[in-house]
Design a protein around this motif. Structure first.
Motif, mmCIF file in Angstrom:
data_model
loop_
_atom_site.group_PDB
_atom_site.id
_atom_site.type_symbol
_atom_site.label_atom_id
_atom_site.label_comp_id
_atom_site.label_asym_id
_atom_site.label_seq_id
_atom_site.Cartn_x
_atom_site.Cartn_y
_atom_site.Cartn_z
ATOM 1 N N PRO A 196 -56.959 -40.411 -71.194
ATOM 2 C CA PRO A 196 -56.440 -41.603 -71.888
ATOM 3 C C PRO A 196 -55.274 -41.303 -72.829
ATOM 4 N N LEU A 197 -55.259 -40.118 -73.419
ATOM 5 C CA LEU A 197 -54.135 -39.758 -74.296
ATOM 6 C C LEU A 197 -52.845 -39.646 -73.496
ATOM 7 N N LEU A 198 -52.918 -39.076 -72.296
ATOM 8 C CA LEU A 198 -51.730 -38.994 -71.450
ATOM 9 C C LEU A 198 -51.288 -40.381 -70.999
ATOM 10 N N ALA A 199 -52.247 -41.263 -70.720
ATOM 11 C CA ALA A 199 -51.903 -42.614 -70.274
ATOM 12 C C ALA A 199 -51.210 -43.405 -71.376
ATOM 13 N N THR A 225 -55.775 -42.905 -64.843
ATOM 14 C CA THR A 225 -55.218 -41.857 -63.994
ATOM 15 C C THR A 225 -53.812 -42.209 -63.533
ATOM 16 N N VAL A 226 -53.610 -43.449 -63.099
ATOM 17 C CA VAL A 226 -52.290 -43.877 -62.624
ATOM 18 C C VAL A 226 -51.267 -43.787 -63.752
ATOM 19 N N GLN A 227 -51.605 -44.302 -64.915
ATOM 20 C CA GLN A 227 -50.648 -44.314 -66.014
ATOM 21 C C GLN A 227 -50.415 -42.919 -66.579
ATOM 22 N N ALA A 228 -51.425 -42.055 -66.524
ATOM 23 C CA ALA A 228 -51.228 -40.675 -66.973
ATOM 24 C C ALA A 228 -50.276 -39.930 -66.052
ATOM 25 N N VAL A 229 -50.456 -40.090 -64.742
ATOM 26 C CA VAL A 229 -49.565 -39.432 -63.776
ATOM 27 C C VAL A 229 -48.151 -39.986 -63.911
ATOM 28 N N ALA A 230 -48.009 -41.298 -64.100
ATOM 29 C CA ALA A 230 -46.676 -41.879 -64.281
ATOM 30 C C ALA A 230 -46.002 -41.322 -65.526
ATOM 31 N N ALA A 231 -46.753 -41.141 -66.606
ATOM 32 C CA ALA A 231 -46.178 -40.577 -67.826
ATOM 33 C C ALA A 231 -45.719 -39.137 -67.612
ATOM 34 N N LEU A 232 -46.533 -38.353 -66.914
ATOM 35 C CA LEU A 232 -46.163 -36.958 -66.658
ATOM 36 C C LEU A 232 -44.963 -36.868 -65.727
ATOM 37 N N LEU A 233 -44.936 -37.700 -64.693
ATOM 38 C CA LEU A 233 -43.825 -37.662 -63.746
ATOM 39 C C LEU A 233 -42.527 -38.106 -64.400
ATOM 40 N N SER A 234 -42.564 -39.165 -65.204
ATOM 41 C CA SER A 234 -41.344 -39.626 -65.864
ATOM 42 C C SER A 234 -40.820 -38.585 -66.845
ATOM 43 N N HIS A 235 -41.722 -37.883 -67.518
ATOM 44 C CA HIS A 235 -41.280 -36.822 -68.420
ATOM 45 C C HIS A 235 -40.582 -35.711 -67.650
ATOM 46 N N GLN A 236 -41.121 -35.365 -66.485
ATOM 47 C CA GLN A 236 -40.490 -34.338 -65.658
ATOM 48 C C GLN A 236 -39.129 -34.804 -65.161
ATOM 49 N N GLN A 237 -39.019 -36.074 -64.731
ATOM 50 C CA GLN A 237 -37.747 -36.596 -64.246
ATOM 51 C C GLN A 237 -36.704 -36.615 -65.358
ATOM 52 N N THR A 238 -37.109 -36.973 -66.560
ATOM 53 C CA THR A 238 -36.175 -36.974 -67.688
ATOM 54 C C THR A 238 -35.720 -35.569 -68.028
ATOM 55 N N ALA A 239 -36.645 -34.614 -67.964
ATOM 56 C CA ALA A 239 -36.275 -33.227 -68.240
ATOM 57 C C ALA A 239 -35.302 -32.692 -67.195
ATOM 58 N N ASP A 240 -35.462 -33.104 -65.944
ATOM 59 C CA ASP A 240 -34.553 -32.647 -64.893
ATOM 60 C C ASP A 240 -33.154 -33.245 -65.062
ATOM 61 N N LEU A 241 -33.066 -34.475 -65.620
ATOM 62 C CA LEU A 241 -31.773 -35.118 -65.786
ATOM 63 C C LEU A 241 -31.079 -34.762 -67.085
#
Length: 278
Positions: free
Chosen positions: A69-72, A256-272
Motif C-alpha cells: 500500500p505504501l508503494l501504491a 498491486t496495480v497502482q504499486a506497479v504503475a508507481a514503480l514503472l513510472s519512476h523507472q521511466q522518469t529516471a530513464d528520461l
C-alpha cells in the motif's frame, strides 16, 4: 511512512512494556521492500522468499501487506519529486502541459470466486471469457504511465468504468486537451465536448463504396498509430508477473496495480532524466 504507521499502531493499544522493549524485527525495512519488489516483479511465492531471507512465511506475508500500500500511495512520477495520484491531477497535468493523453482498459486474470458467491458472475469478462478484473490506464503521447485506476469487475464495460471514475465530469468544461481512446469509449466525445477522440464511425453497414472503405481504413489506421503507445505502456505493466496473472487475494489487486504503475513510472522518469555531468 512505514515507521510512523508502525509506531502509531503500537501506540493505539494499551502497553504493558515500555516503548522499544520486546523482540526486534528480524526483517529490516530495506529487506521488506526488496521482498515486495521481487514478489511483484517475478511473482515469487512467500515460501521461497521466506527461505531467502531466513524468516517465517507469515513475516513475508505481513511485510508485503505493509509495503505494497505504501508503494501504491506514491503515485506515478512525471519528474523528480512530482507525482500524480488521482485522475483529476492527471487531467490538470495534461491540460497545463498541452500534451495528448491516451486511455485504454486492460484485464488481469484472477482466481475464480468460490461457488455460491453472489457477485461470482461479475468477474467473468465478456471479452476474454475468463475470470478477470479491469483497470483503466492513462499514458501520455510517449507511452509514459500517468495513472492506473482501482480494479473493477471484469464484466464492467470500458466506457462505464471511465464514467464511474469521473472522467466525463473532469473533462466537461475542464481544460482544453485531447485524449485518444479506442472504440470501447465511443460516446465520450459528445459528452466531453470533443476532448475524447475515438475511431470514426462507419456510415455504411452494407454495400459501402470503395472510396469510403479506403478513406475509413486510412482514418482508422491513422488513429490507431497515434494511440498505440498506450498498448506499449500496458505491455510494460504486464511484464511484472503479478499483473500477468494475479494469484493472490482479489481485494489486493488494486494496490498491486497502482504499486506497479508507481514503480514503472519512476523507472521511466529516471530513464528520461539526463545524467548530471561533473
Amino acid at each position: 511512512m512505514w515507521h510512523e504507521r508502525h509506531q502509531a499502531k503500537l501506540a493505539s493499544r494499551p502497553r504493558k512494556r515500555a516503548v522499544g522493549a520486546g523482540a526486534k524485527h528480524r526483517l529490516v525495512f530495506v529487506d521488506r521492500l526488496l521482498a515486495t519488489l521481487v514478489h511483484l516483479r517475478h511473482a515469487v511465492t512467500h515460501d521461497v522468499l521466506a527461505c531467502w531471507f531466513g524468516v517465517d512465511r507469515s513475516t513475508i506475508t505481513r511485510a508485503i501487506g505493509e509495503v505494497r500500500p505504501l508503494l501504491a500511495e506514491r503515485g506515478c512520477t512525471i519528474s523528480p519529486g512530482v507525482r500524480l495520484r488521482t485522475l483529476a491531477e492527471v487531467v490538470d497535468h495534461l491540460g497545463t502541459s498541452a500534451k495528448t493523453g491516451i486511455i485504454d482498459g486492460t484485464e488481469i486474470r484472477v482466481r475464480r470466486p468460490a461457488a455460491g458467491r453472489k457477485d461470482r458472475d461479475k468477474f467473468i469478462s465478456g471479452k476474454s471469457k475468463q475470470n478477470a478484473v479491469k483497470t483503466m490506464v492513462v499514458t501520455d503521447g510517449d507511452g509514459r504511465v500517468l495513472f492506473c485506476s482501482p480494479a473493477q469487475h471484469g464484466s464492467c464495460a470500458d466506457i462505464t468504468h471511465a464514467r464511474q471514475l469521473g472522467l466525463v465530469r473532469l473533462l466537461d468544461g475542464g481544460p482544453a486537451l485531447e485524449i485518444l481512446a479506442d472504440a470501447g469509449y465511443q460516446g465520450l466525445g459528445a459528452q466531453t465536448g470533443g476532448r475524447v477522440v475515438t475511431p470514426p464511425h462507419r456510415k455504411f453497414k452494407k454495400n459501402s463504396p470503395d472510396w469510403y472503405e479506403e478513406m475509413h481504413e486510412r482514418q482508422r489506421k491513422a488513429h490507431s498509430s497515434r494511440r498505440i503507445r498506450v498498448e506499449h505502456g500496458i505491455a510494460h505493466l504486464k511484464n511484472w508477473r503479478a499483473l500477468a496473472r494475479h494469484l493472490g487475494r482479489r481485494e489486493h489487486i488494486s494496490d498491486t496495480v497502482q504499486a506497479v504503475a508507481a514503480l514503472l513510472s519512476h523507472q521511466q522518469t529516471a530513464d528520461l532524466t539526463p545524467a548530471r555531468t561533473m
